[in-house]
Design an enzyme around this catalytic site. Structure first.
Site, PDB file in Angstrom:
ATOM      1  N   LEU A  42       0.791  -1.231   0.038  1.00 52.06           N
ATOM      2  CA  LEU A  42       0.044   0.090  -0.005  1.00 52.06           C
ATOM      3  C   LEU A  42       0.861   1.353  -0.010  1.00 52.06           C
ATOM      4  O   LEU A  42       2.113   1.204   0.573  1.00 52.06           O
ATOM      5  CB  LEU A  42      -0.732   0.223   1.161  1.00 52.06           C
ATOM      6  CG  LEU A  42      -2.058  -0.831   1.457  1.00 52.06           C
ATOM      7  CD1 LEU A  42      -2.728  -0.987   2.659  1.00 52.06           C
ATOM      8  CD2 LEU A  42      -3.246  -0.324   0.292  1.00 52.06           C
ATOM      9  N   ASP A  43       0.441   2.312  -0.527  1.00 56.65           N
ATOM     10  CA  ASP A  43       1.135   3.479  -0.671  1.00 56.65           C
ATOM     11  C   ASP A  43       1.340   3.839   0.772  1.00 56.65           C
ATOM     12  O   ASP A  43       0.190   3.832   1.713  1.00 56.65           O
ATOM     13  CB  ASP A  43       0.530   4.625  -1.512  1.00 56.65           C
ATOM     14  CG  ASP A  43       0.605   4.049  -3.019  1.00 56.65           C
ATOM     15  OD1 ASP A  43       1.454   3.679  -3.432  1.00 56.65           O
ATOM     16  OD2 ASP A  43      -0.561   4.379  -3.595  1.00 56.65           O
ATOM     17  N   PRO A  44       2.255   4.981   1.351  1.00 57.98           N
ATOM     18  CA  PRO A  44       2.408   5.373   2.379  1.00 57.98           C
ATOM     19  C   PRO A  44       1.160   6.035   3.022  1.00 57.98           C
ATOM     20  O   PRO A  44       0.895   5.899   4.144  1.00 57.98           O
ATOM     21  CB  PRO A  44       3.576   6.222   2.350  1.00 57.98           C
ATOM     22  CG  PRO A  44       4.334   5.723   1.419  1.00 57.98           C
ATOM     23  CD  PRO A  44       3.428   5.237   0.310  1.00 57.98           C
ATOM     24  N   ALA A  46      -1.983   5.531   2.296  1.00 59.46           N
ATOM     25  CA  ALA A  46      -3.153   4.590   2.522  1.00 59.46           C
ATOM     26  C   ALA A  46      -2.805   3.762   3.836  1.00 59.46           C
ATOM     27  O   ALA A  46      -1.974   3.703   4.289  1.00 59.46           O
ATOM     28  CB  ALA A  46      -3.118   3.731   1.168  1.00 59.46           C
ATOM     29  N   ARG A 175      -5.480   4.786  -7.813  1.00 60.83           N
ATOM     30  CA  ARG A 175      -5.089   6.519  -8.059  1.00 60.83           C
ATOM     31  C   ARG A 175      -5.218   6.560  -9.468  1.00 60.83           C
ATOM     32  O   ARG A 175      -5.629   7.873 -10.045  1.00 60.83           O
ATOM     33  CB  ARG A 175      -3.598   6.547  -7.675  1.00 60.83           C
ATOM     34  CG  ARG A 175      -3.432   6.744  -6.209  1.00 60.83           C
ATOM     35  CD  ARG A 175      -1.955   6.823  -5.880  1.00 60.83           C
ATOM     36  NE  ARG A 175      -1.099   5.594  -6.118  1.00 60.83           N
ATOM     37  CZ  ARG A 175       0.027   5.764  -6.781  1.00 60.83           C
ATOM     38  NH1 ARG A 175       0.674   6.852  -6.751  1.00 60.83           N
ATOM     39  NH2 ARG A 175       0.867   4.431  -7.036  1.00 60.83           N
TER      40      ARG A 175
END
Length: 220
Positions: A42-44, A46, A175
């Protein structure tokens, strides 16, 4: 048992906003002493469910990576950013779409859609991670990918913020979907990966493979 292979199993973690997925992996590895991998990051910014694989379970990474994923996201339709999330440079600001226009746009994103992969992603461009090139200010033409959107429902839409519930196939970037709608992800939370739910998350529990693998078979 050889060092690094005990405990073997699946660990479900609920990642908070801020730290990277790799830092969660490192934290678990440090505590257990076992070889530890992930089944999708997961992106930071998120939050939500991470599947971590411990010990011999790391050899099953591909099997877990291919699972569908469910997200809840809030898309800010008042502007796009360079990364498709709140951390990127604002590219443009505009009036959000009317309700009917948004519904038409959502309809066009259901099923299989070909979209550009976000610049701040882990995809390799000429041997280098795209997010590293982006941080260095290197502008590259990002490749496209066919993404699978099984479900995409509008939960609410207020003041230009659309709250969406979506079920997508592996390799789909939420995204990218937000960018296609003319906005960016202001919030992103992963709530399910295949048969596993974020409510089950407990970093201290190792789910044995004899318990985890039959659950995969149930979704076929």
């Amino acid at each position: 048992m050889p060092k690094g292979l005990d405990p073997t199993g699946v660990i479900l973690a609920d990642k908070p906003a801020g730290p990277s997925s790799f830092s969660i992996v490192a934290r678990v590895r440090s505590r257990t002493g076992a070889k530890t991998g992930h089944a999708g990051t997961l992106d930071p910014f998120a939050t939500g469910l991470l599947i971590l694989l411990s010990g011999r379970a790391t050899s099953l990474q591909d099997r877990f990576m291919k699972l569908d994923k469910r997200y809840v996201t809030e898309v800010d339709l008042r502007g796009r950013t360079a990364t498709g999330d709140p951390e990127g440079e604002v590219l443009d600001e505009h009036e959000p779409p009317a309700d009917a226009e948004l519904e038409r746009a959502l309809a066009g994103l259901r099923g299989e859609v070909e979209l550009s992969i976000p610049a701040a992603s882990a995809v390799k461009i000429q041997g280098e991670r795209a997010y590293r090139l982006h941080r260095q200010g290197v502008v590259v033409e990002m490749p496209t990918r066919v993404m699978r959107v099984h479900e995409l429902e509008l939960v609410s839409y207020t003041d230009g913020i659309a709250r969406l519930d979506l079920l997508v196939g592996s390799g789909t970037y939420v995204r990218a979907l937000a960018d296609a709608l003319g906005g960016h992800c202001a919030m992103l939370r992963r709530v399910e990966i295949g048969p596993f739910r974020v409510e089950e998350a407990d970093e201290l529990r190792v789910l044995p493979l004899e318990e985890a693998l039959p659950r995969l078979a149930e979704i076929r």
